[in-house]
Design a protein around this motif. Structure first.
Motif, short mmCIF file in Angstrom:
data_model
loop_
_atom_site.label_atom_id
_atom_site.label_comp_id
_atom_site.label_asym_id
_atom_site.label_seq_id
_atom_site.Cartn_x
_atom_site.Cartn_y
_atom_site.Cartn_z
N ARG A 1 -5.76 -4.08 0.77
CA ARG A 1 -6.11 -4.05 2.19
C ARG A 1 -6.55 -5.47 2.57
O ARG A 1 -7.46 -6.03 1.97
CB ARG A 1 -7.26 -3.06 2.40
CG ARG A 1 -7.55 -2.76 3.85
CD ARG A 1 -8.78 -1.89 4.00
NE ARG A 1 -8.69 -0.59 3.35
CZ ARG A 1 -7.99 0.45 3.79
NH1 ARG A 1 -7.29 0.33 4.90
NH2 ARG A 1 -8.00 1.60 3.14
N THR B 1 -3.01 7.53 4.68
CA THR B 1 -4.19 7.74 3.84
C THR B 1 -5.42 7.74 4.74
O THR B 1 -5.40 7.15 5.83
CB THR B 1 -4.30 6.66 2.74
OG1 THR B 1 -4.40 5.39 3.36
CG2 THR B 1 -3.12 6.71 1.79
N PRO B 2 -6.50 8.42 4.33
CA PRO B 2 -7.61 8.65 5.27
C PRO B 2 -8.23 7.37 5.86
O PRO B 2 -8.40 7.29 7.07
CB PRO B 2 -8.63 9.42 4.42
CG PRO B 2 -7.82 10.05 3.33
CD PRO B 2 -6.68 9.14 3.07
N GLY B 3 -8.55 6.42 5.00
CA GLY B 3 -9.22 5.21 5.53
C GLY B 3 -8.31 4.42 6.45
O GLY B 3 -8.76 3.85 7.46
N CYS B 4 -7.04 4.41 6.12
CA CYS B 4 -6.07 3.64 6.93
C CYS B 4 -5.83 4.33 8.26
O CYS B 4 -5.73 3.68 9.30
CB CYS B 4 -4.76 3.48 6.15
SG CYS B 4 -5.00 2.78 4.50
N PRO C 1 -3.26 0.04 2.15
CA PRO C 1 -2.71 0.58 0.89
C PRO C 1 -1.72 1.71 1.11
O PRO C 1 -0.86 1.94 0.27
CB PRO C 1 -3.95 1.08 0.14
CG PRO C 1 -5.10 0.38 0.76
CD PRO C 1 -4.73 0.15 2.20
N LEU D 1 0.01 6.90 -6.79
CA LEU D 1 0.50 6.27 -5.56
C LEU D 1 1.36 5.04 -5.85
O LEU D 1 1.83 4.38 -4.91
CB LEU D 1 -0.67 5.88 -4.65
CG LEU D 1 -1.41 7.05 -3.99
CD1 LEU D 1 -2.71 6.56 -3.37
CD2 LEU D 1 -0.56 7.71 -2.94
N LEU E 1 -2.23 1.40 -7.88
CA LEU E 1 -2.77 2.74 -7.65
C LEU E 1 -1.99 3.79 -8.45
O LEU E 1 -1.91 4.95 -8.05
CB LEU E 1 -2.74 3.08 -6.15
CG LEU E 1 -3.69 2.29 -5.26
CD1 LEU E 1 -3.52 2.68 -3.79
CD2 LEU E 1 -5.14 2.49 -5.67
C1 BEZ Z 1 -7.52 5.39 2.04
O1 BEZ Z 1 -8.22 6.33 2.35
O2 BEZ Z 1 -7.35 4.44 2.81
C2 BEZ Z 1 -6.84 5.38 0.71
C3 BEZ Z 1 -6.88 6.52 -0.08
C4 BEZ Z 1 -6.23 6.50 -1.30
C5 BEZ Z 1 -5.54 5.39 -1.71
C6 BEZ Z 1 -5.49 4.27 -0.92
C7 BEZ Z 1 -6.13 4.27 0.31
#
Ligand code: BEZ
Length: 158
Positions: free
Chosen positions: A126, A46-49, A42, A120, A115
């Motif tokens: 994903r 970004t944190p997860g990515c 996404p 965003l 988003l």
């Molecule tokens: C993420 O942490 O991957 C993430 C955070 C906000 C929007 C999309 C992804």
């Protein structure tokens, strides 16, 4: 409509960062005659990515390629400068950083993620795919979390 297994990836013009600056590429050129793992996030940084999704593909790139994969491609609805910087920061030199700046690939695949509420804009869901000569062999979409589209899941599926 969402792309599905057996479908051909539509022909879309995108960008990667070349030695001289932004370089035009097409999905056809990137995928023809090759076995490719294409994964989408996404958002760069970004944190997860950054903490989970991308590092998995960096760590497992050699093992994925040893299974007969010619290229690993990461795409996101981000501009080519951001994608190049994120790839450098992630030591992703074995991964093609494919900028879908206008979201045209995400739109054509039916895999957009709204988003706007989080300021965003419209991004990509994903997902990870195995694509053989432009045809989708596996499509794993994560509506939550980073499970189905992880490098580990794709490695097992190869
Ligand atoms: C993420 O942490 O991957 C993430 C955070 C906000 C929007 C999309 C992804």
């Amino acid at each position: 409509m969402t792309i599905k297994v057996g479908d051909k990836i539509p022909s879309i013009a995108l960008q990667v960062m070349g030695a001289e600056g932004p370089q035009a590429v097409t999905t056809d050129g990137l995928l023809a005659g090759k076995k490719v793992v294409l994964f989408a996030v996404p958002g760069a940084y970004t944190p997860g990515c950054s903490n989970t999704h991308m590092p998995g593909f960096v760590i497992h790139a050699d093992k994925i390629k040893a299974k007969g994969v010619d290229d690993i491609i990461c795409t996101s609805v981000n501009d080519v400068f951001v994608m190049a910087a994120w790839g450098r920061d992630q030591n992703a030199e074995h991964i093609t950083m494919l900028a879908d700046g206008n979201g045209e690939l995400a739109e054509a695949l039916g895999l957009t993620l709204d988003l706007t509420g989080a300021k965003l804009g419209v991004r990509s869901k994903r997902y990870a795919m195995i694509v053989n000569d432009g045809v989708v062999e596996l499509l794993n979409v994560d509506d939550k979390g980073i499970e189905k589209s992880s490098a580990e899941t794709i490695l097992e599926a190869l």
